[in-house]
Design a protein around this motif. Structure first.
Motif, mmCIF file in Angstrom:
data_model
loop_
_atom_site.group_PDB
_atom_site.id
_atom_site.type_symbol
_atom_site.label_atom_id
_atom_site.label_comp_id
_atom_site.label_asym_id
_atom_site.label_seq_id
_atom_site.Cartn_x
_atom_site.Cartn_y
_atom_site.Cartn_z
ATOM 1 N N ALA A 127 -35.087 -12.450 20.657
ATOM 2 C CA ALA A 127 -34.901 -11.448 19.591
ATOM 3 C C ALA A 127 -33.557 -11.664 18.875
ATOM 4 O O ALA A 127 -33.446 -11.491 17.657
ATOM 5 C CB ALA A 127 -34.970 -10.040 20.180
ATOM 6 N N ASP A 128 -32.511 -12.034 19.635
ATOM 7 C CA ASP A 128 -31.209 -12.337 19.026
ATOM 8 C C ASP A 128 -31.330 -13.565 18.120
ATOM 9 O O ASP A 128 -30.756 -13.621 17.033
ATOM 10 C CB ASP A 128 -30.164 -12.640 20.116
ATOM 11 C CG ASP A 128 -29.964 -11.481 21.069
ATOM 12 O OD1 ASP A 128 -29.772 -10.349 20.598
ATOM 13 O OD2 ASP A 128 -29.998 -11.713 22.298
ATOM 14 N N THR A 129 -32.069 -14.549 18.623
ATOM 15 C CA THR A 129 -32.240 -15.790 17.860
ATOM 16 C C THR A 129 -32.918 -15.513 16.524
ATOM 17 O O THR A 129 -32.483 -16.014 15.476
ATOM 18 C CB THR A 129 -33.085 -16.792 18.681
ATOM 19 O OG1 THR A 129 -32.385 -17.073 19.890
ATOM 20 C CG2 THR A 129 -33.322 -18.083 17.918
ATOM 21 N N VAL A 130 -33.971 -14.718 16.566
ATOM 22 C CA VAL A 130 -34.720 -14.412 15.339
ATOM 23 C C VAL A 130 -33.814 -13.667 14.349
ATOM 24 O O VAL A 130 -33.770 -13.988 13.158
ATOM 25 C CB VAL A 130 -35.985 -13.599 15.687
ATOM 26 C CG1 VAL A 130 -36.599 -12.986 14.440
ATOM 27 C CG2 VAL A 130 -36.995 -14.496 16.407
ATOM 28 N N ARG A 131 -33.077 -12.701 14.882
ATOM 29 C CA ARG A 131 -32.155 -11.941 14.022
ATOM 30 C C ARG A 131 -31.098 -12.874 13.411
ATOM 31 O O ARG A 131 -30.811 -12.814 12.215
ATOM 32 C CB ARG A 131 -31.489 -10.851 14.878
ATOM 33 C CG ARG A 131 -30.522 -9.978 14.135
ATOM 34 C CD ARG A 131 -30.027 -8.872 15.071
ATOM 35 N NE ARG A 131 -28.932 -8.139 14.455
ATOM 36 C CZ ARG A 131 -28.219 -7.206 15.083
ATOM 37 N NH1 ARG A 131 -28.489 -6.893 16.341
ATOM 38 N NH2 ARG A 131 -27.236 -6.586 14.467
ATOM 39 N N PHE A 132 -30.549 -13.749 14.266
ATOM 40 C CA PHE A 132 -29.489 -14.631 13.777
ATOM 41 C C PHE A 132 -30.040 -15.684 12.803
ATOM 42 O O PHE A 132 -29.365 -16.060 11.835
ATOM 43 C CB PHE A 132 -28.748 -15.302 14.938
ATOM 44 C CG PHE A 132 -27.571 -16.090 14.449
ATOM 45 C CD1 PHE A 132 -26.462 -15.430 13.928
ATOM 46 C CD2 PHE A 132 -27.580 -17.478 14.440
ATOM 47 C CE1 PHE A 132 -25.384 -16.134 13.417
ATOM 48 C CE2 PHE A 132 -26.508 -18.187 13.929
ATOM 49 C CZ PHE A 132 -25.401 -17.514 13.422
ATOM 50 N N ALA A 133 -31.252 -16.157 13.061
ATOM 51 C CA ALA A 133 -31.846 -17.147 12.153
ATOM 52 C C ALA A 133 -31.962 -16.569 10.737
ATOM 53 O O ALA A 133 -31.703 -17.265 9.753
ATOM 54 C CB ALA A 133 -33.215 -17.582 12.677
ATOM 55 N N ARG A 134 -32.315 -15.283 10.639
ATOM 56 C CA ARG A 134 -32.396 -14.655 9.310
ATOM 57 C C ARG A 134 -31.030 -14.669 8.628
ATOM 58 O O ARG A 134 -30.913 -14.969 7.439
ATOM 59 C CB ARG A 134 -32.873 -13.209 9.435
ATOM 60 C CG ARG A 134 -34.350 -13.070 9.725
ATOM 61 C CD ARG A 134 -34.854 -11.670 9.346
ATOM 62 N NE ARG A 134 -36.238 -11.504 9.749
ATOM 63 C CZ ARG A 134 -36.633 -10.965 10.915
ATOM 64 N NH1 ARG A 134 -35.730 -10.513 11.783
ATOM 65 N NH2 ARG A 134 -37.906 -10.861 11.206
ATOM 66 N N GLU A 135 -29.985 -14.354 9.416
ATOM 67 C CA GLU A 135 -28.630 -14.358 8.843
ATOM 68 C C GLU A 135 -28.208 -15.770 8.440
ATOM 69 O O GLU A 135 -27.600 -15.974 7.386
ATOM 70 C CB GLU A 135 -27.637 -13.768 9.859
ATOM 71 C CG GLU A 135 -27.878 -12.285 10.115
ATOM 72 C CD GLU A 135 -27.118 -11.748 11.317
ATOM 73 O OE1 GLU A 135 -27.430 -10.622 11.742
ATOM 74 O OE2 GLU A 135 -26.228 -12.450 11.831
ATOM 75 N N ALA A 136 -28.538 -16.728 9.308
ATOM 76 C CA ALA A 136 -28.164 -18.117 9.019
ATOM 77 C C ALA A 136 -28.884 -18.609 7.760
ATOM 78 O O ALA A 136 -28.304 -19.334 6.946
ATOM 79 C CB ALA A 136 -28.502 -19.004 10.213
ATOM 80 N N ARG A 137 -30.124 -18.207 7.594
ATOM 81 C CA ARG A 137 -30.864 -18.581 6.371
ATOM 82 C C ARG A 137 -30.136 -18.013 5.154
ATOM 83 O O ARG A 137 -29.982 -18.682 4.132
ATOM 84 C CB ARG A 137 -32.306 -18.060 6.439
ATOM 85 C CG ARG A 137 -33.146 -18.375 5.225
ATOM 86 C CD ARG A 137 -33.480 -19.869 5.125
ATOM 87 N NE ARG A 137 -33.940 -20.240 3.785
ATOM 88 C CZ ARG A 137 -33.317 -21.117 2.983
ATOM 89 N NH1 ARG A 137 -32.232 -21.747 3.378
ATOM 90 N NH2 ARG A 137 -33.802 -21.390 1.793
ATOM 91 N N GLY A 138 -29.656 -16.785 5.294
ATOM 92 C CA GLY A 138 -28.901 -16.156 4.211
ATOM 93 C C GLY A 138 -27.597 -16.888 3.909
ATOM 94 O O GLY A 138 -27.089 -16.845 2.783
ATOM 95 N N LEU A 139 -27.080 -17.582 4.918
ATOM 96 C CA LEU A 139 -25.840 -18.349 4.725
ATOM 97 C C LEU A 139 -26.116 -19.772 4.240
ATOM 98 O O LEU A 139 -25.210 -20.582 4.116
ATOM 99 C CB LEU A 139 -25.039 -18.393 6.034
ATOM 100 C CG LEU A 139 -24.423 -17.051 6.471
ATOM 101 C CD1 LEU A 139 -23.932 -17.124 7.912
ATOM 102 C CD2 LEU A 139 -23.269 -16.671 5.538
ATOM 103 N N GLY A 140 -27.384 -20.086 4.015
ATOM 104 C CA GLY A 140 -27.709 -21.385 3.408
ATOM 105 C C GLY A 140 -28.211 -22.442 4.364
ATOM 106 O O GLY A 140 -28.281 -23.620 3.999
#
Ligand SMILES: Cc1cc2nc3c(=O)[nH]c(=O)nc-3n(C[C@H](O)[C@H](O)[C@H](O)COP(=O)(O)O)c2cc1C
Length: 371
Positions: free
Chosen positions: A255-268
């Motif tokens: 669940a942390d990974t999924v949340r962080f992946a969304r943020e990382a996508r937002g960071l490019g």
């Protein structure tokens, strides 16, 4: 038509994209071969990576290549903390390009898992494992906190100044990777190394804004991604490898990974490669494709965002790889050990999946091998 051997365009911030000839990647694999201990890649790296580019992979990743000397897993790792190292990577990149593959570099910092014996027969035979003590040529490792990592010498907690310096070192390494001609930078955020140490409660015992809750533990990773994205040209895709699971309650979970992946996508970040584990003795499931569900979860979360998600781990058979894509669980696959056994894994897979000779990525010099 094989899905695995369709081209793919990896999105970039400037909208241009990088097209790769197929959806196979050579996963990063340490070679522990820099016997001069200066981090400079040499003939071994050219032959090892070059053979796999000639063998048909779409994207060929270097081994974990350290952004600073103290970030090396072993003193025989490659580096890109100086311009001489970047210059030595350039002809290797050229050769990979000459074979029709894209070239990726995995940028890494091992943190508290640095300064260990290389995983080579010589060290294994002598029983040498784990940390190399400072008295024997090792070095004091650093990490988010002095938290003990499984069976390794304790790291020293990084100061905030050192954290800021290391963020800058990731960005400098990305600039050098660009100068060397690499097409993709992959940030190593997996396997219990420095970024993963910050992310996971198992390794991060800080009490300042870099430790504690999710927001604080992910701060370092966000800073690294933002700094690298800024330093890395807008026409080149950025990749991130994550441990999708620590495989233990109280650790870094899917669940942390999924949340962080969304943020990382937002960071490019465009390319996400989903591995797992690396902190502590915790063992997750094993078996063919055991990490594919992690990739599938991230792919689902990032659907429609332009992300490209790859699965890795015990993917060894062409049909197995094809099924991972056909069933929509990932956009591509990364292959490690099967490509050590067979450098031409991709070309052989293309043939097995019915790709005709004109579209097989096999090096033309080898076309007569199996027709
Ligand atoms: C010899 C060797 C070296 C490796 N070095 C790295 C590395 O430098 N960076 C990394 O992220 N993973 C590394 N790995 C892990 C692989 O990239 C891959 O995730 C793992 O082997 C599972 O894939 P496989 O079943 O296809 O081998 C290494 C694996 C092997 C076998």
């Amino acid at each position: 038509m094989s899905r695995l051997f369709e081209t793919a365009t990896l999105t970039t911030p400037d909208g241009s994209g990088l097209t790769v000839r197929n959806r196979t990647a050579l996963a990063p694999m340490c070679q522990y071969s820099v016997t001069a201990k200066d981090g400079v890649p040499h003939d071994w790296h050219l032959v090892h990576l070059g053979a796999r580019a000639a063998g048909g992979f779409g994207l060929v990743f270097t081994e974990a290549t350290s952004i600073v000397p103290e970030g090396r897993i072993s003193d025989q790792d490659t580096g890109i903390w100086n311009d001489g190292q970047a210059a030595a990577w350039a002809p290797i990149v050229d050769f990979i390009h000459g074979q029709g593959a894209a070239a990726g570099i995995q940028l890494a910092h091992a943190g508290g898992k640095a300064s260990t014996h290389p995983w080579l027969p010589e060290a294994a035979a002598s029983g040498a494992r784990g940390s190399i003590p400072v008295a024997e040529g090792g070095w004091q490792t650093v990490g988010p906190s002095a938290t003990d990592l499984h069976k390794l010498a304790s790291p020293r907690e990084m100061t905030r100044g050192e954290i800021a310096e290391s963020v800058a070192a990731w960005a400098d390494a990305a600039r050098r990777a660009d100068a060397a001609g690499f097409d993709v930078v992959q940030i190593h955020g997996a396997h219990g190394y420095l970024i993963h140490q910050f992310l996971s409660p198992l390794a991060n015992g800080r009490t300042d804004e870099y430790g504690g809750g999710y927001e604080n533990r992910t701060r370092y990773a966000r800073e690294v991604l933002a700094a690298v994205r800024d330093a890395w040209p807008a026409h080149k895709p950025l990749a991130l490898r994550l441990s999708g699971e620590d495989w233990v309650e109280g650790g870094w979970r899917l669940a942390d990974t999924v949340r962080f992946a969304r943020e990382a996508r937002g960071l490019g970040v465009t390319v996400f490669d989903l591995s797992s584990g690396g902190l502590g003795p915790f063992r997750g499931p094993s078996g063919p494709g055991y990490q594919v569900p992690l990739a599938a979860a991230v792919k689902e979360a990032l659907a429609g965002t332009g992300a490209f998600v790859t699965a890795v781990g015990m993917i060894t058979e062409p049909q197995q790889a094809e099924q991972v894509l056909v069933t929509g669980q990932a956009d591509g696959v990364s292959i490690a050990r099967a490509a050590l056994v067979e450098p031409h894994w991709a070309a052989i897979a293309a043939k097995a999946l019915g790709v005709d000779r004109d579209h097989n990525p096999r090096a033309p010099q080898y076309w007569r091998a199996d027709w």
